[in-house]
Design an enzyme around this catalytic site. Structure first.
Site, PDB file in Angstrom:
ATOM      1  N   HIS A  15       0.996  -1.459  -0.110  1.00 45.10           N
ATOM      2  CA  HIS A  15      -0.170  -0.046   0.092  1.00 45.10           C
ATOM      3  C   HIS A  15       0.723   1.133  -0.150  1.00 45.10           C
ATOM      4  O   HIS A  15       0.402   1.950   0.316  1.00 45.10           O
ATOM      5  CB  HIS A  15      -1.390  -0.489   1.025  1.00 45.10           C
ATOM      6  CG  HIS A  15      -1.419  -1.322   0.903  1.00 45.10           C
ATOM      7  ND1 HIS A  15      -3.545  -1.002   0.018  1.00 45.10           N
ATOM      8  CD2 HIS A  15      -2.685  -1.939   1.561  1.00 45.10           C
ATOM      9  CE1 HIS A  15      -4.020  -1.993  -0.430  1.00 45.10           C
ATOM     10  NE2 HIS A  15      -3.525  -2.769   0.943  1.00 45.10           N
ATOM     11  N   ASN A  90      -7.060  -5.254  -5.810  1.00 46.46           N
ATOM     12  CA  ASN A  90      -7.917  -4.954  -6.399  1.00 46.46           C
ATOM     13  C   ASN A  90      -7.534  -3.215  -5.812  1.00 46.46           C
ATOM     14  O   ASN A  90      -7.702  -2.793  -7.083  1.00 46.46           O
ATOM     15  CB  ASN A  90      -9.141  -4.999  -5.635  1.00 46.46           C
ATOM     16  CG  ASN A  90      -8.369  -4.852  -3.722  1.00 46.46           C
ATOM     17  OD1 ASN A  90      -7.558  -5.933  -3.427  1.00 46.46           O
ATOM     18  ND2 ASN A  90      -8.796  -4.394  -2.981  1.00 46.46           N
ATOM     19  N   HIS A  91      -6.408  -2.833  -5.007  1.00 44.32           N
ATOM     20  CA  HIS A  91      -6.237  -1.718  -5.002  1.00 44.32           C
ATOM     21  C   HIS A  91      -5.467  -1.054  -6.533  1.00 44.32           C
ATOM     22  O   HIS A  91      -5.616  -0.390  -6.984  1.00 44.32           O
ATOM     23  CB  HIS A  91      -5.425  -1.225  -3.624  1.00 44.32           C
ATOM     24  CG  HIS A  91      -6.084  -0.964  -2.855  1.00 44.32           C
ATOM     25  ND1 HIS A  91      -6.252   0.745  -1.907  1.00 44.32           N
ATOM     26  CD2 HIS A  91      -6.672  -2.138  -2.168  1.00 44.32           C
ATOM     27  CE1 HIS A  91      -7.093  -0.089  -1.221  1.00 44.32           C
ATOM     28  NE2 HIS A  91      -7.528  -1.626  -1.064  1.00 44.32           N
ATOM     29  N   HIS A 181      -4.887 -13.294  -5.093  1.00 44.99           N
ATOM     30  CA  HIS A 181      -5.334 -12.251  -3.818  1.00 44.99           C
ATOM     31  C   HIS A 181      -6.269 -11.818  -3.916  1.00 44.99           C
ATOM     32  O   HIS A 181      -7.475 -11.418  -4.538  1.00 44.99           O
ATOM     33  CB  HIS A 181      -4.937 -10.576  -4.736  1.00 44.99           C
ATOM     34  CG  HIS A 181      -5.050  -9.619  -4.448  1.00 44.99           C
ATOM     35  ND1 HIS A 181      -3.964  -8.954  -3.280  1.00 44.99           N
ATOM     36  CD2 HIS A 181      -5.390  -8.733  -4.048  1.00 44.99           C
ATOM     37  CE1 HIS A 181      -4.531  -8.085  -2.396  1.00 44.99           C
ATOM     38  NE2 HIS A 181      -5.559  -7.675  -2.721  1.00 44.99           N
ATOM     39  N   HIS A 217      -5.096  -7.962   5.898  1.00 46.09           N
ATOM     40  CA  HIS A 217      -4.628  -7.550   6.313  1.00 46.09           C
ATOM     41  C   HIS A 217      -3.434  -7.790   7.774  1.00 46.09           C
ATOM     42  O   HIS A 217      -3.110  -7.335   8.607  1.00 46.09           O
ATOM     43  CB  HIS A 217      -4.677  -6.216   6.406  1.00 46.09           C
ATOM     44  CG  HIS A 217      -4.502  -4.713   5.297  1.00 46.09           C
ATOM     45  ND1 HIS A 217      -5.452  -3.586   5.525  1.00 46.09           N
ATOM     46  CD2 HIS A 217      -4.621  -5.530   4.029  1.00 46.09           C
ATOM     47  CE1 HIS A 217      -5.756  -3.439   3.737  1.00 46.09           C
ATOM     48  NE2 HIS A 217      -4.951  -4.191   3.320  1.00 46.09           N
TER      49      HIS A 217
END
Length: 422
Positions: A15, A90-91, A181, A217
């Site tokens: 991230h 997805n991010h 993922h 996470h």
């Protein structure tokens, strides 16, 4: 002939570019954690390769400085001769209608190896990685690594197609790693769209011996072949207590041996909680909070901590009568915190009225949920998901009343419809 031991580092949910609290220092934490874990557990203690199982970036569109952060770490690995194999999460997946992503940019510039299946006549196809493109790669240490993508609600069907594609591959190393993922059910609360364990079994039957997950996470393992390291840093206060880190894996004869490493740069955090009784004035609440902050056990030296102050119980005044901004500033000065996050979770009582009992509060929530459900059931498009969406509306109402930011509320709403984790 004896099987040689292969060593690798499994990361996920880095991230880079995290910006929830509008704090440059907090955003930098995610870069420092990434760089430190790679230096300590991949370069100084060498591995054969590094896996990034999705969400290298926080956003699909990134700032130049965030791209630079990724390149700094990836090029250190390249200079050390350690290949990095990655997939999109997805991010950081490509936006709808766009043919490329920032991970593809990094792959085209030789900073990492992006493994992607292709759409074929028989579903998904896996081609050997060559010339910067491909779905799998056989590494010199005797491991085959296969990539995938973020599939959202189509994950169960995609797993079946991946398993079929793996069976069609030519003979190669017996030790097979698949990066995927997605989350497994039962690991965290309020996560919709999680996979069941039996959904993943076709992959094991197809020969996958190490399923390298990302997305949730929190660190967890299942049955000696499913591994999720969790994020390197906590993305919210709700994740502070999650075990997280990176897996350093040794795989020789027998099953893979994965060690969760956590000794790398991480921002410390502390919680301060105050239980109000309903009789205190705003000034008394503030004084009690300051006293707690003075007596809190905070780390000395190193990075300034993140501090969460939580006010629970019952208060006999309106929320706006407590100057939360001034209280945050005072706690920050006393503790030396980078950020102080204020959580007003107390029940506010009107003068002359009694608080709702737990039983009455439960009935109120049931009535609200029933009304939402009936309204949704009257619409053909939402009828089949009326119960799920009614609960979602209650969650959103709670987040708005807690004055959570628009980005956090939007992320929660997106996760509900796409099966994403915030």
């Amino acid at each position: 002939m004896a099987t040689s031991t292969c060593t690798f580092l499994h990361l996920a949910d880095v991230h880079l570019g995290y910006d929830r609290y509008n704090s440059p220092e907090r955003s930098k934490d995610f870069f420092l954690a990434f760089r430190d874990v790679v230096r300590r557990h991949a370069i100084q203690n060498p591995v054969d390769f590094v896996l990034i199982a999705g969400d290298l970036f926080e956003h699909r569109q990134i700032q130049p400085g965030v791209l630079n952060q990724a390149q700094i770490v990836l090029r250190e690995l390249k200079q050390a001769g350690i290949p990095v194999l990655a997939i999109e999460g997805n991010h950081d997946s490509r936006p709808y209608g766009v043919k490329t992503s920032w991970l593809r940019y990094l792959a085209d510039h030789g900073d990492l190896i992006l493994l992607e299946p292709e759409a074929g006549e028989e579903g998904l196809e896996l081609r050997p990685w060559s010339g910067g493109r491909g779905g799998y790669l056989d590494l010199p240490c005797g491991v085959r690594v296969i990539g995938s993508q973020w599939y959202g609600s189509a994950a169960p069907k995609s797993i079946e197609q991946l398993a079929a594609a793996i069976r069609r591959l030519p003979p190669g190393p017996e030790r097979v790693v698949l990066m995927f993922h997605h989350g497994l059910e039962g690991q965290i609360a309020r996560y919709q769209g999680a996979l069941r364990y039996r959904d993943l079994l076709p992959l094991r039957e197809a020969g996958v011996g190490y399923l390298a997950l990302g997305h949730i996470h929190k660190s967890y393992t299942e049955e000696g072949w499913i591994f999720n390291p969790g994020s390197l840093e906590a993305n919210s206060t709700a994740e502070w207590d999650f075990p997280r880190g990176a897996y350093r894996v040794r795989w020789g004869e027998g099953p893979p041996q994965a060690e969760l490493v956590q000794d790398y740069y991480r921002r410390p955090h502390r919680r301060i909680s105050l239980e109000a009784k309903g009789r205190e004035t705003p000034e008394e609440i503030a004084a009690a909070a300051i006293a707690l902050a003075k007596g809190s056990d905070l780390p000395e030296g190193g990075p300034a901590p993140m501090v969460e102050f939580r006010l629970a119980g019952q208060v006999g005044f309106a929320k706006h009568e407590l100057d939360s901004r001034a209280l945050q500033q005072q706690i920050q000065q006393l503790t030396g915190a980078l950020l102080v996050l204020f959580r007003f979770e107390a029940t506010t009582l009107e003068i002359g009225s009694a608080a709702l009992s737990l039983e009455e509060e439960g009935r109120r929530l049931q009535i609200e949920e029933k009304i939402y459900r009936e309204l949704l059931s009257s619409h053909a498009h939402y009828r089949k998901r009326s119960e799920e969406l009614a609960r979602l509306l209650l969650d959103l109402k709670e987040k708005i009343l807690e004055e959570q930011g628009e980005a956090e509320v939007y992320a929660h709403l997106s996760g509900a419809f796409l099966g994403e984790e915030d």
